[in-house]
Design an enzyme around this catalytic site. Structure first.
Site, mmCIF file in Angstrom:
data_model
loop_
_atom_site.group_PDB
_atom_site.id
_atom_site.type_symbol
_atom_site.label_atom_id
_atom_site.label_comp_id
_atom_site.label_asym_id
_atom_site.label_seq_id
_atom_site.Cartn_x
_atom_site.Cartn_y
_atom_site.Cartn_z
ATOM 1 N N ASP A 121 0.859 -1.183 0.000
ATOM 2 C CA ASP A 121 0.000 0.000 0.000
ATOM 3 C C ASP A 121 0.893 1.230 0.000
ATOM 4 O OD1 ASP A 121 -2.367 -1.464 0.096
ATOM 5 O OD2 ASP A 121 -2.457 -1.428 2.279
ATOM 6 N N ASP A 139 -7.137 -1.470 -4.211
ATOM 7 C CA ASP A 139 -8.151 -1.177 -3.195
ATOM 8 C C ASP A 139 -9.126 -0.113 -3.688
ATOM 9 O OD1 ASP A 139 -6.829 -2.924 -1.434
ATOM 10 O OD2 ASP A 139 -5.688 -1.300 -0.502
#
Length: 163
Positions: A121, A139
């Site tokens: 991330d 995401d």
């Protein structure tokens, strides 16, 4: 192959490539530092996430976490692709787009989970000291795809059918 199926595959492929490319760049350039993009609002920072989107399930036992996350990614990709292939002629362009976003994002994160054991991330939004959990293109793609699909099913589809 039907135009809608090709569109689905094309968008899914673009999301997968965009996701994996941005994750690789984040791993390469953010490994030892964060980059402030908009002071007080947005950073690029590498975070290794063992959980689901936005850090969910990160504290679950490893075996359960891996089974749930890999399994849910596979299920999401198979269901969205299967739905498009089975009912492509009946799907609106917005449904095809939303399902492709979900599928592409699921495959992007599945790659990380399967190959790396965790997800990279790097998008960090915050206000002052309050940070939203870091996330990635996959995401965001999954979240936007789900929102579009639900919005279509709840609001737009009814209008389309009645018109």
């Amino acid at each position: 192959m039907n135009k809608k199926v090709l569109t689905f595959l094309g968008i899914s492929f673009v999301i997968i490539v965009l996701d994996l490319t941005t994750k690789s760049l984040a791993e390469k350039y953010l490994a030892d530092k964060a980059i402030e993009i908009i002071p007080g609002l947005f950073n690029l920072v590498l975070v290794w996430n063992k959980g689901a989107a936005f850090g969910m399930l990160a504290e679950a036992p490893e075996t359960i976490r891996k089974l749930m996350l890999v399994g849910s990614s596979i299920i999401a990709a198979v269901i969205t692709a299967g739905y498009v292939f089975k009912s492509n002629a009946k799907l609106s362009n917005l449904e095809v787009l939303s399902l492709a976003l979900i599928c592409g994002g699921s495959v992007g994160n599945l790659y990380d989970r399967f190959m790396l054991g965790q997800v990279r991330d790097f998008l960090d939004f915050y206000i002052n000291d309050h940070h939203w959990p870091a996330f990635n293109v996959a995401d965001a793609s999954i979240t936007i795809g789900i929102a579009l699909f639900i919005g279509y099913e709840l609001f737009w589809k009814k209008r389309r059918i009645t018109n």
